[in-house]
Design an enzyme around this catalytic site. Structure first.
Site, PDB file in Angstrom:
ATOM      1  N   HIS A   1      49.826  70.089  30.430  1.00 14.28           N
ATOM      2  CA  HIS A   1      48.896  69.010  30.070  1.00 14.28           C
ATOM      3  C   HIS A   1      47.537  69.339  30.681  1.00 14.28           C
ATOM      4  CE1 HIS A   1      52.036  66.368  28.421  1.00 14.28           C
ATOM      5  NE2 HIS A   1      52.803  66.871  29.374  1.00 14.28           N
TER       6      HIS A   1
ATOM      7  N   ARG B   1      44.705  67.743  29.699  1.00 13.06           N
ATOM      8  CA  ARG B   1      44.019  66.437  29.790  1.00 13.06           C
ATOM      9  C   ARG B   1      42.655  66.345  29.096  1.00 13.06           C
ATOM     10  NH1 ARG B   1      48.704  64.141  30.740  1.00 13.06           N
ATOM     11  NH2 ARG B   1      49.354  63.951  32.912  1.00 13.06           N
TER      12      ARG B   1
ATOM     13  N   ASN C   1      58.850  62.134  34.394  1.00 13.79           N
ATOM     14  CA  ASN C   1      59.614  61.847  33.187  1.00 13.79           C
ATOM     15  C   ASN C   1      59.921  63.124  32.426  1.00 13.79           C
ATOM     16  OD1 ASN C   1      60.832  60.457  31.119  1.00 13.79           O
ATOM     17  ND2 ASN C   1      58.937  59.814  30.150  1.00 13.79           N
TER      18      ASN C   1
ATOM     19  N   ASP D   1      55.581  71.630  32.532  1.00 14.40           N
ATOM     20  CA  ASP D   1      55.226  70.213  32.338  1.00 14.40           C
ATOM     21  C   ASP D   1      54.163  69.803  33.358  1.00 14.40           C
ATOM     22  OD1 ASP D   1      55.050  67.687  31.299  1.00 14.40           O
ATOM     23  OD2 ASP D   1      57.031  67.020  31.962  1.00 14.40           O
TER      24      ASP D   1
ATOM     25  N   HIS E   1      47.444  64.062  37.604  1.00 16.70           N
ATOM     26  CA  HIS E   1      46.982  62.673  37.636  1.00 16.70           C
ATOM     27  C   HIS E   1      46.032  62.507  38.815  1.00 16.70           C
ATOM     28  CE1 HIS E   1      49.717  61.116  34.606  1.00 16.70           C
ATOM     29  NE2 HIS E   1      50.728  61.718  35.196  1.00 16.70           N
TER      30      HIS E   1
HETATM   31 ZN   LIG Z   1      57.724  65.211  28.105  1.00 16.37          ZN
END
Ligand SMILES: [Zn+2]
Length: 428
Positions: free
Chosen positions: A58, A60, A276, A303, A307
């Site tokens: 990610h 972002r 998650n 993953d 944040h």
């Molecule tokens: Zn996921």
């Protein structure tokens, strides 16, 4: 362009050899290669691997540049030994059009710390109702082949079927975040002994396993290819193993944190462990390691989910889910898979470079370390042991579960098509 001689590197963990890079390409691999006109890097027995490829990052950008940007995320990737990352689609706006995926692709090319291959959303706005412009994203300059609503599950079976049918036409793949939404309403952690004791809402294993079971059957039915993101339970492993034994075209990934950490850590109520799918049990961790070793699970994917501290430094229930991972992934894999004897370094190269590049069709990545191949390489000091210090991260975010933990291994050099992006542990 200049020549670089990497002297005395253990290619894929084998006997020390020299590797000569000329421009963007590996010119030769052998013993006693001439250093004439070349810059010499003394590898001193460090392990040389093909540049790592992350199928699940990610970045972002656009929209959450306070947590990560394409620049900071690709710098984090280069620090961790990666030469290519696949950028997830849950940005703001969502990467569900050719315009957004081209924007992310261009940002990756401009910054140059690693190749950035955008992932396209499966459905418009990740809402699960209407297929996004899969064909237009594939035909765009970004050449998208991997599609995912990651963060959300494509829970409608008809939409999932149509997506699988659509990508089949151009050899694409749907990467599913398997999470049955009704079974995980209000979920805060793995459903089990610890959640019952803590009184936190449980995320049951069956919510993952039921979706995987459905999707491998759908992939079989339409003759298409499905990839399962971040497998986290022993039951998921059993389903994927069964599907592969049946000849279903399924691949699967596991994250470093699911190979190392368990839900016992949630007892601390430290939101750094909130993720998650959630951290599971010791039994799940051992099943995931075994499955990665025997090939049931094809790849490790980070993953990487940055944040800002205000989204993590709060009470458990309010905290965002996710952990950064690019800069610690290889160390965690060394700890859990290599130092335990489950995988060789050649096996690590396969699970963290060769196979992810193949699943995502990342041209020029995951190639053998041999003459004529693109010089996408990473050099690892496997003897190193040190504590993880997030203050030194290149990522804009610090939400690592490993702060202060001692982990083995340190990436010292990364080359992207012959150009050094990391030298002696420092970004160029
Ligand atoms: Zn996921």
């Amino acid at each position: 362009m200049s020549k670089i001689l990497i002297r005395g590197a253990r290619v894929l963990g084998g006997e020390p050899q020299d590797v000569l890079i000329d421009g963007e390409t590996i010119e030769a691999v052998g013993s006693g290669l001439s250093a004439d006109g070349a810059e010499v890097v003394e590898a001193g027995g460090k392990v040389l691997l093909p540049g790592l490829v992350d199928l699940h990052t990610h970045l972002r950008e656009p929209g959450r540049e306070d947590s990560e940007t394409v620049l900071t995320g690709t710098r984090a990737a280069a620090s961790g030994g990666y030469t290519a990352v696949f950028a997830m689609a849950n940005t703001f706006p969502v990467a569900d059009t050719a315009g957004v995926v081209e924007q992310v692709y261009r940002l990756g090319q401009e910054h140059g710390y690693c190749d950035v291959q955008p992932i396209g959303a499966v459905t418009v706005g990740l809402e699960g109702r209407k297929l996004a412009e899969l064909g237009a994203m594939h035909e765009s300059a970004a050449g998208v082949t991997v599609f995912s609503d990651d963060g959300k599950c494509v829970d409608d079976a008809v939409i999932m079927r149509r997506a699988l049918e659509y990508v089949k036409a151009f050899g694409g793949v749907v990467a599913q975040h398997a999470q049955e939404p009704r079974l995980t309403e209000g979920a805060q952690m793995n459903e089990g002994v610890v959640s019952a004791e803590l009184g936190l809402g449980g995320w049951p294993a069956v919510a993952e396993e039921s979706v995987i079971a459905r999707d491998v059957l759908l992939a079989e039915h339409v003759g298409s290819r499905v990839h399962i993101c971040h497998l986290s339970t022993a039951g998921s492993v059993e389903i994927v193993r069964w599907a592969k034994s049946r000849g279903i075209d399924v691949t699967a990934e596991v994250t470093p944190h699911h190979l190392l950490l368990t839900d016992e850590l949630v007892r601390s109520y430290n939101p750094v462990y909130k993720v998650n799918p959630p951290l599971r049990t010791e039994r799940d961790v051992l099943a995931l390691r075994e499955a990665l070793a025997d090939g049931t699970i094809d790849i490790v994917a980070t993953d990487h989910a940055p944040h800002p501290h205000e989204d993590k430094d709060c009470e458990w229930a309010a905290a965002a889910m996710g952990m950064v991972g690019l800069e610690t992934a290889l160390s965690v894999v060394q700890e859990t898979m290599v130092d335990t004897g489950l995988l060789t370094w050649a096996g690590v190269a396969d699970r963290m470079s060769v196979k992810p590049a193949r699943i995502g069709r990342a041209a020029g990545h995951g190639r053998p370390v041999s003459a004529g191949e693109p010089a996408n390489l990473t050099l690892v000091d496997t003897e190193y042991r040190g504590q993880v210090d997030p203050a030194g991260f290149a990522s804009r975010s610090r939400n690592t579960p490993y702060e202060g933990r001692e982990l083995p291994g340190r990436v010292t050099h990364t080359w992207l098509r012959g150009k050094a992006t990391l030298v002696d542990g420092k970004l160029t």
